[in-house]
Design a protein around this motif. Sequence first.
Motif, PDB file in Angstrom:
ATOM      1  N   ILE A  31       0.835  -1.199   0.000  1.00 49.77           N
ATOM      2  CA  ILE A  31       0.000   0.000   0.000  1.00 49.77           C
ATOM      3  C   ILE A  31       0.869   1.247   0.000  1.00 49.77           C
ATOM      4  O   ILE A  31       2.036   1.199   0.419  1.00 49.77           O
ATOM      5  N   ARG A  98      -4.686   1.657   0.837  1.00 49.04           N
ATOM      6  CA  ARG A  98      -4.792   1.341  -0.592  1.00 49.04           C
ATOM      7  C   ARG A  98      -3.496   1.631  -1.308  1.00 49.04           C
ATOM      8  O   ARG A  98      -2.596   2.243  -0.748  1.00 49.04           O
ATOM      9  N   ARG A  99      -3.464   1.192  -2.557  1.00 45.72           N
ATOM     10  CA  ARG A  99      -2.340   1.523  -3.410  1.00 45.72           C
ATOM     11  C   ARG A  99      -2.843   2.441  -4.511  1.00 45.72           C
ATOM     12  O   ARG A  99      -3.730   2.066  -5.288  1.00 45.72           O
ATOM     13  N   ASN A 108      -6.018  -2.633  -4.451  1.00 46.77           N
ATOM     14  CA  ASN A 108      -5.561  -3.239  -3.194  1.00 46.77           C
ATOM     15  C   ASN A 108      -6.133  -2.489  -1.995  1.00 46.77           C
ATOM     16  O   ASN A 108      -5.405  -2.069  -1.095  1.00 46.77           O
TER      17      ASN A 108
END
Length: 121
Positions: A31, A98-99, A108
């Motif tokens: 992330i 998150r990414r 993600n």
Amino acid sequence: QVQLVESGGGLVQAGGSLRLSCAASGSIFSINAMGWYRQTPGQQRELVALITNSGATNYADSVKGRFTISRDNAKNTVYLQMNSLKPEDTAVYYCSARRIVGIGAYDNVHWGQGTQVTVSS
């Protein structure tokens, strides 16, 4: 997988302050941003504030100047300092990791269990 554990919600009077914390563990290498969203019954979950690994931040217009997001990289923890709280800030607040892969694009996504924030008038 990334696990997120939130703390710090509660009941506060209008004008008061609260600080939320979110500790991340697991595959945190996957992330590059963490943040807070909130949701009220019947409404969509909305972004409150986001912070990237490099420290860039993004806030909802409704909280600018009142809320501050920060992170402690050594502890893999993100904080949301909420000042001058209003009754309309009442919601379940969710931590998210998150990414970010591009402008407005991410994958993600992971969510915490949520913590209730109630602001009384």
